[in-house]
Motif scaffolding. Structure first.
Motif, PDB file in Angstrom:
ATOM      1  N   UNK A   1       8.795   1.933   6.131  1.00  0.00           N
ATOM      2  CA  UNK A   1       8.031   0.703   6.191  1.00  0.00           C
ATOM      3  C   UNK A   1       8.380  -0.073   7.434  1.00  0.00           C
ATOM      4  N   UNK A   2       7.424  -0.624   8.139  1.00  0.00           N
ATOM      5  CA  UNK A   2       7.686  -1.432   9.307  1.00  0.00           C
ATOM      6  C   UNK A   2       8.118  -2.825   8.916  1.00  0.00           C
ATOM      7  N   UNK A  12       1.812  -2.118  -2.196  1.00  0.00           N
ATOM      8  CA  UNK A  12       2.427  -0.795  -2.230  1.00  0.00           C
ATOM      9  C   UNK A  12       2.618  -0.237  -0.830  1.00  0.00           C
ATOM     10  N   UNK A  13       1.666  -0.478   0.047  1.00  0.00           N
ATOM     11  CA  UNK A  13       1.735   0.068   1.401  1.00  0.00           C
ATOM     12  C   UNK A  13       2.930  -0.466   2.173  1.00  0.00           C
ATOM     13  N   UNK A  14       3.478  -1.613   1.756  1.00  0.00           N
ATOM     14  CA  UNK A  14       4.626  -2.200   2.427  1.00  0.00           C
ATOM     15  C   UNK A  14       5.938  -1.868   1.732  1.00  0.00           C
ATOM     16  N   UNK A  15       5.879  -1.042   0.692  1.00  0.00           N
ATOM     17  CA  UNK A  15       7.095  -0.638   0.003  1.00  0.00           C
ATOM     18  C   UNK A  15       7.307  -1.273  -1.348  1.00  0.00           C
ATOM     19  N   UNK A 941       4.471   6.327   4.957  1.00  0.00           N
ATOM     20  CA  UNK A 941       5.376   5.285   5.429  1.00  0.00           C
ATOM     21  C   UNK A 941       5.228   5.073   6.928  1.00  0.00           C
ATOM     22  N   UNK A 942       5.088   6.175   7.702  1.00  0.00           N
ATOM     23  CA  UNK A 942       4.958   6.055   9.156  1.00  0.00           C
ATOM     24  C   UNK A 942       3.724   5.246   9.520  1.00  0.00           C
ATOM     25  N   UNK A 943       2.637   5.427   8.742  1.00  0.00           N
ATOM     26  CA  UNK A 943       1.397   4.698   9.085  1.00  0.00           C
ATOM     27  C   UNK A 943       1.560   3.195   8.970  1.00  0.00           C
ATOM     28  N   UNK A 944       2.540   2.744   8.239  1.00  0.00           N
ATOM     29  CA  UNK A 944       2.742   1.299   8.079  1.00  0.00           C
ATOM     30  C   UNK A 944       3.768   0.748   9.038  1.00  0.00           C
ATOM     31  N   UNK A 956       3.048   4.390  15.631  1.00  0.00           N
ATOM     32  CA  UNK A 956       3.104   5.800  15.975  1.00  0.00           C
ATOM     33  C   UNK A 956       2.758   6.629  14.753  1.00  0.00           C
ATOM     34  N   UNK A 957       2.528   7.892  14.979  1.00  0.00           N
ATOM     35  CA  UNK A 957       2.174   8.826  13.908  1.00  0.00           C
ATOM     36  C   UNK A 957       2.958  10.118  14.127  1.00  0.00           C
ATOM     37  N   UNK A 958       3.042  10.928  13.063  1.00  0.00           N
ATOM     38  CA  UNK A 958       3.737  12.206  13.163  1.00  0.00           C
ATOM     39  C   UNK A 958       2.887  13.303  12.554  1.00  0.00           C
TER      40      UNK A 958
END
Length: 1001
Positions: A1-2, A12-15, A941-944, A956-958
């Protein structure tokens, strides 16, 4: 989470473990704890940590649904739906569960109230119980006593408890009750509704005043001394901010404010007007006809509010949210804006606010209907039916000296008497209007109307006369500049009757008759080529809003032909981007609008302060020239998502006090739990050859956590070491002895420091006092023996020879011991070198060598069922990050992804840096079944994530390739299939995973 970075909505998207936030509490350290339908969450302003009780019994499963939280010291008491009472120790992170078998009236609890350090009331649909204990509630025997209601109680449903100055208040399905210190429960009459009536929330604030929130009968305020009662219901003149009679939660705030959670969002009682106002959920205006049920509230000392919504997550309202009044397009009564994009604003001489939008035409709000904290009622004033669609794009208003109101549209000019709406068009319908796209207007000292349009500058010398074109440039000008100068944006007439004109090509000045006196372009010093508006400050200075920022006009005593321009944006470091509009307030401060939020700028001190959408304004992007100041000093600003209105005198600087706090201590991926020491400093003991420890920390700043900056020092050093926005620290090779870590947090100028951790490093045996004493004794013994040997040598040859043999033997033994000590030191040094050789210095993750060792070890083991798995991960377009932002920014991204991998992975999954931007995860057979789900969670998680480097915010993305091992696999063959799968995920568009195919298929 960023990091949260001033975001005000968390899901949920933020954890967050689940989007229904049912309860909240702040502990004594400042952490925010949230109870959801799926677990206990701890929030530090940046990220959520989720805690759930372990075990397969029914209580453990039911304890994840948390209805209420009470914080007391290091313990949290949780009322759960199906799990009874859960007690959570914050230091050890362990749970204790109590249910019906332990004496509770039910395992479905609704509310809790602490009435002392060792006494707790628990409420359920089956009555009320008092819990008492001595000592640590995790270990002590807890006595549970049911509290019977009086004979007048017709229902036993208890929905809320509140421990107030006048006793324990009990909200039930049969009204309000109160329990005295002896446990006697008696009903409290509430004038108005007849029993039985459901009460959902209670609050005694201030002492002697009881607030009662009900299921369907509104809000009551009762003076417990005089018995005076006031009832708040929707639709009342002083209760416009209460949109529903259903009240679910109440919370006291600073200055006598009371926050009210309902099934239609958040309202608040303002003691200044003795009325109820509204605080709008950011998304509520976009969701037609949908309620926002607010079940939990937590308020800080500055008036910042956390609101927990059912199904909508957590929302942070800052104190500024109550100062900024926002109006957006809405689909419910009273009538709102016709269109979200507001392009024109004007308060007329009667005090009414006129609004023009990009497609919604013209609307008006009467002065009496502009009540802060209550939705405004907009009156639509459509043009005649034969008006073309272009007339609905309104750009500017002017009220001339005769009182006539003019509006500039994409169909030219319209005007009317504001008291008797009868729109007149510039030309008869059916006839084309020259230069129709009107962007600005100005009535000059001769009562002529100057008209700025997207097709040039025009002038109407008297009402009813046609608009004539006024050329700005002649035919000798550069053709590209002539086209740019046809887009006219800003108009201003100075005291010498000269007209200042801002265009897409620059600044132009002409006399009152239309003769051009001077031209200025970007090549002449303007910060940007486009001049959007010109503003005269009360001190007489002129300011320009340009596409390159804010500029001040410098008069050099040479008239308008010798002007220079001071780039204020570059000088004081205003946020990057153009300035669209300038508006002054009564105190002489300038308010700047653009596409980077709202900025307050003081021309004298050159100080500025920026506000973003997360601070309560409608949006970060405003529209050109959509700003006006009301007669009462209020400012009205239009943007792409509605109107922001406020009294600038109420915008006082309120910064949260940062609270430096440790959030996690770990070593080799395992969490450590420091013990409590003196004061509030935690204590940790380490061996002298300890592995690196990772310290994560927070400033517990919730309004704008991304602005906090961190620094630390060890052992009282003179200077702090700056960490910037980084919230973690790795400590390695600490020398033996005692060390104290001090953390400082700076929240936009408000700085606090605190000693957080005492670390005791145990010295090696050779450095201990007992060892040194023993060594001294050995030396003394050797000296004594040497002395005896010397005496015996003098007594005879034979005894000398015997003494020589004995001495030689002892010397050999001492050499052997010295060699053994040297060998031991070499082993310790080799262990340290091996540890360093297996760690990547940039990310502190295992490196390629460690990953190869682990993978080959897993492949060497026989596996008949689930095989080990490799997941090869590559950062997408990482070279672009390095090229655009530099390698230091790239390093920040690598470190951020490494922290995410560490947080994501269990001890049975080894993650490390394979090389460059490639990372490798090794799953043992015990964890292999979850490899795909692990990878999907990692992608989500990376998308956020957002990584802040200086002033840059990056995402960034993986891409991931996953390959299960097969019998006979070597490291190279298995890695080759994972690399092939990674190549496939790259080829399919990146930001995804792909499984390797069976090597025999």
């Amino acid at each position: 989470m960023g990091t949260a970075q001033a975001e005000t909505e968390y899901t949920l998207a933020d954890g967050l473990s689940q989007n229904s936030v049912l309860s909240m509490a702040r502990d004594e350290d400042g952490f925010l704890w949230l109870g959801t339908e799926d677990g206990l969450n701890r929030f530090d302003g940046y990220e959520f940590r989720v805690f759930r009780p372990e075990g397969s019994n029914a209580l453990a499963a039911g304890a994840n649904y948390i209805r209420a939280i009470q914080a007391s010291g290091q313990h949290l008491f949780l009322a759960t739906n199906g799990g009874g009472l859960a007690i959570f120790d914050r230091e050890s992170e362990r749970f204790r569960l109590l249910g019906v078998a332990d004496g509770l009236p039910a395992e479905h609890l609704n509310a809790l109230a602490m009435v002392g350090p060792q006494a707790l009331y628990a409420a359920s649909r089956n009555g009320l119980a008092r819990l008492q204990w001595q000592g640590d509630p995790m270990l002590a025997e807890i006595t549970i006593t049911p509290l019977p209601f009086g004979e007048n109680a017709r229902q036993r449903d208890v929905w809320d408890l509140h421990a107030g100055a006048s006793g324990l208040w009990i909200a039930t399905g049969d009204g309000v009750f109160r329990a005295d210190p002896q446990g006697r429960v008696e009903p409290v009459p509430v004038p108005g509704p007849e029993r039985p009536f459901n009460t959902d929330a209670l609050l005694e604030f201030p002492a002697g005043v009881l607030w009662v929130g009900t299921w369907s009968d509104g809000l009551f305020r009762i003076d417990l001394v005089s018995g005076a009662m006031r009832r708040f219901l929707p639709g009342q003149e002083d209760t416009r901010g209460l949109r529903t009679p259903r009240v679910h939660s109440l919370k006291a705030g600073p200055g006598g404010t009371v926050f009210i959670g309902t099934d239609r969002g958040l309202s608040w009682f303002d003691p200044g007007c003795d009325c109820v106002k509204q605080l709008e959920h950011r998304r509520s205006a976009r969701v037609a006809g949908r309620g926002f049920t607010l079940l939990a509230l937590e308020v800080d000392e500055l008036g910042g509010v956390f609101a927990g919504f059912w199904g909508e997550g957590l929302v942070r309202f800052t104190p500024q949210d109550r100062v900024f009044h926002v109006e957006r397009k809405r689909d419910e009564s009273p009538p709102g804006l016709n269109h979200s994009r507001v392009r024109a604003l004007l308060e007329d001489r009667a005090g009414d606010l006129w609004v023009g939008s990009g497609g919604g035409g013209v609307q008006r709000v009467a002065a009496k209907d502009r009540i802060a904290g209550a939705p405004w009622q907009f009156e639509s004033l459509p043009f005649p039916a034969q008006a073309p669609e272009a007339a609905r794009l309104a750009w500017h208003f002017v009220q001339d000296r005769s009182g006539r109101l003019w509006v500039g549209t994409d169909d030219g000019l319209y005007w009317t008497d504001p008291q008797r709406i009868d729109w007149q068009r510039e030309r008869p319908y059916g006839e084309d209007v020259p230069m129709p796209g009107v962007r600005n207007m100005l009535e000059d000292s001769r009562q002529r109307l100057w008209v700025a349009s997207s097709g040039g500058l025009g002038r109407i010398d008297a009402p009813g006369m046609p608009r004539q074109r006024i050329p700005i440039t002649d035919q000798s000008s550069d053709p590209s500049f002539r086209r740019q100068d046809e887009s006219v944006h800003g108009l201003y007439q100075d005291p010498e009757q000269r007209l200042w004109i801002g265009t897409s090509g620059g600044l132009h000045i002409m006399d009152a008759d239309g003769t051009v006196l001077a031209h200025y372009r970007a090549s002449d010093g303007l910060p940007g080529p486009i001049v959007w508006s010109i503003y005269r400050h009360i001190d007489g200075s002129l300011w320009l809003a340009t596409s390159g920022g804010l500029a001040r006009v410098v008069l050099n005593g040479k008239g308008v032909e010798g002007l220079t321009f001071e780039d204020m944006s570059g000088r004081v470091g205003l946020p990057h981007g153009g300035v669209f509009g300038i508006l002054g307030d009564r105190d002489g401060q300038l308010w700047l609008t653009g596409n980077r939020g709202l900025i307050r700028f003081h021309p004298g001190t050159l100080e500025y302060r920026a506000w973003k959408q997360s601070d309560g304004i409608a949006s970060d992007e405003f529209t050109i020239n959509a700003l006006t100041r009301g007669g009462d000093g209020w400012l009205y600003l239009g943007g792409i998502d509605g109107i922001t209105a406020f009294d600038p005198s109420l915008l006082r600087e309120q910064l949260e006090r940062p609270r430096p706090t440790l959030t996690r201590v770990s070593q080799d991926g395992v969490a450590l739990h420091p013990t409590a020491a003196s004061g509030d400093i935690a204590a940790l003991q380490l061996d002298h050859a300890h592995a690196p420890i990772i310290l994560d920390f927070s400033g517990l700043v919730f309004d704008a956590p991304g602005a906090a900056r961190y620094s630390y020092r060890l052992d009282g050093a003179d200077d702090f070491t700056e960490l910037g926005a980084r919230r973690s620290l790795i400590l390695d090779r600490l020398p033996s002895g005692s060390h104290v870590l001090e953390l400082a947090v700076d929240n936009r100028g408000r700085r606090e420091s605190r000693k957080l951790l005492s670390i005791e490093v145990i010295p090696p045996l050779s450095a201990t006092l007992p060892f040194r004493i023993a060594l001294a004794l050995v030396v003394l013994v050797v000296l004594a023996l040497l002395y005896l040997w010397r005496v015996r040598q003098l007594t005879g040859q034979r005894r000398r020879l015997e003494s020589q043999v004995t001495n030689r033997t002892r010397e050999l033994r001492a050499q052997k011991e010295a060699l053994e000590a040297t060998a031991e030191a070499l082993v310790v040094a080799n262990d340290k070198l091996k540890s360093l050789s297996l760690i990547d210095p940039l990310t502190s993750l295992p490196n390629r060598r460690a990953l190869i060792d682990r993978t080959e070890a897993e492949l060497s083991k026989p596996f008949a069922g689930t095989p080990p798995i490799l997941a090869l991960i590559d950062l997408d377009h990482f070279k672009r990050i390095n090229d655009e932002h530099g390698h230091l920014a790239g390093d920040d991204v690598l470190r951020d992804f490494a922290r995410l991998l560490t947080a994501q992975s269990s001890s049975n999954v080894m993650v490390g840096r394979w090389g460059g931007e490639e990372f490798l995860a090794v799953f043992s057979p015990a964890q292999a079944d979850g490899a795909t789900q692990w990878a999907e969670r990692l992608l989500a998680q990376v998308r956020t994530r957002r990584v802040v480097h200086g002033q840059i915010s990056m995402t960034y993305r993986v891409s991931i390739g996953i390959a299960p091992a097969v019998p006979g696999d070597s490291m190279n063959s298995l890695l080759g299939r994972a690399d092939h799968a990674l190549y496939g995920s790259k080829a399919d568009g990146r930001d995804r995973l792909q499984l390797a195919t069976d090597p025999e298929s």
